[in-house]
Write an enzyme that holds these catalytic residues in place. Structure first.
Site, PDB file in Angstrom:
ATOM      1  N   TYR A  24     -20.292 -50.500  20.212  1.00 32.17           N
ATOM      2  CA  TYR A  24     -20.211 -51.861  20.756  1.00 32.17           C
ATOM      3  C   TYR A  24     -20.072 -51.765  22.278  1.00 32.17           C
ATOM      4  CZ  TYR A  24     -19.128 -53.321  15.929  1.00 32.17           C
ATOM      5  OH  TYR A  24     -19.154 -53.546  14.583  1.00 32.17           O
ATOM      6  N   ASP A  65     -25.501 -47.667  18.123  1.00 30.71           N
ATOM      7  CA  ASP A  65     -24.823 -47.620  19.423  1.00 30.71           C
ATOM      8  C   ASP A  65     -23.379 -48.045  19.260  1.00 30.71           C
ATOM      9  OD1 ASP A  65     -26.515 -46.872  21.436  1.00 30.71           O
ATOM     10  OD2 ASP A  65     -27.093 -48.889  22.011  1.00 30.71           O
ATOM     11  N   HIS A  74     -29.841 -53.793   7.478  1.00 29.47           N
ATOM     12  CA  HIS A  74     -28.676 -53.691   8.363  1.00 29.47           C
ATOM     13  C   HIS A  74     -27.748 -54.889   8.124  1.00 29.47           C
ATOM     14  CE1 HIS A  74     -26.443 -53.398  12.179  1.00 29.47           C
ATOM     15  NE2 HIS A  74     -26.852 -52.138  12.195  1.00 29.47           N
TER      16      HIS A  74
END
Length: 221
Positions: free
Chosen positions: A67, A65, A187
């Site tokens: 920020y 996504d 991640h």
């Protein structure tokens, strides 16, 4: 919604803009931007394609996504505008670059300098409502960005795909691993990095080693 992409992408993506799902997506995004605060600014939604030209493409980094805080997002995954405090994931990316390549931690979190060298900084979802992570998921963006990944896999050769975290790793099925080089790790978010799933992956030196082996220019991280 203004679809502003560099001319080099248009032969491959133009047909997507006329498909029913994309028309529905455009209607959704226009309504959201009219009624809510959303990011990135409308003119920067397709920034990744504007800065990274198809002909120059060497590396694909897949985020999830944009920020969702004020003035952060500008259409490049993991990147923030000049002068904005670095978010935790970006801090960990820069720390890994520092450890991996010896390059000093940068002042600017604006990764346009990567995009201009041929790094496609692609979020799976290109827009988001302020302070609501995931709010624009499953509205059509994923179909579009999956198509982008598939087209890059089909039309290009020797691209390095950096897949960080479970969501990005799911995209591996779209990539021909006989034509391209896929690197996967946890991640860079603190949750993953603090569990030992990010630091030490050496993805930045590995990327450049691969590019060098193919006679391609390395990325100045």
């Amino acid at each position: 919604m203004q679809v502003a992409i560099n001319e080099t992408w248009k032969p491959f993506l133009q047909q997507e803009f006329y498909k029913p799902y994309f028309n529905s997506l455009v209607d959704f995004v226009k309504t959201e931007y009219k009624k809510q605060t959303c990011y990135p600014p409308g003119s920067q939604i397709f920034n990744a394609f504007e800065h990274c030209h198809f002909d120059d493409l060497k590396v694909v980094i897949i985020g999830q996504d944009p920020y969702h805080g004020p003035r952060q997002a500008h259409g490049l995954c993991f990147s923030v505008n000049e002068g904005i405090e670095h978010p935790p994931s970006l801090i960990n990316i820069f720390k890994e670059i520092e450890q991996d390549t010896g390059k000093a931690y940068p002042k600017s979190g604006d990764l346009t300098r990567w995009a201009d060298q041929g790094v496609l900084l692609l979020n799976a979802t290109l827009t988001v409502r302020a302070c609501q992570a995931g709010s624009h998921q499953k509205k059509g963006w994923e179909q579009f960005t999956d198509t982008v990944i598939s087209i890059v896999s089909e039309k290009k050769e020797n691209i390095v795909f950096l897949l960080w975290g479970s969501n990005a790793k799911e995209k591996a099925s779209l990539i021909d691993n006989k034509k391209h080089h896929i690197l996967m790790s946890g991640h860079p978010s603190p949750l993953s990095a603090n569990r030992g799933l990010w630091f030490g992956n050496k993805h930045f030196s590995k990327t450049n080693n691969f590019l060098k082996s193919k006679g391609l220019p390395e990325i100045e991280w």
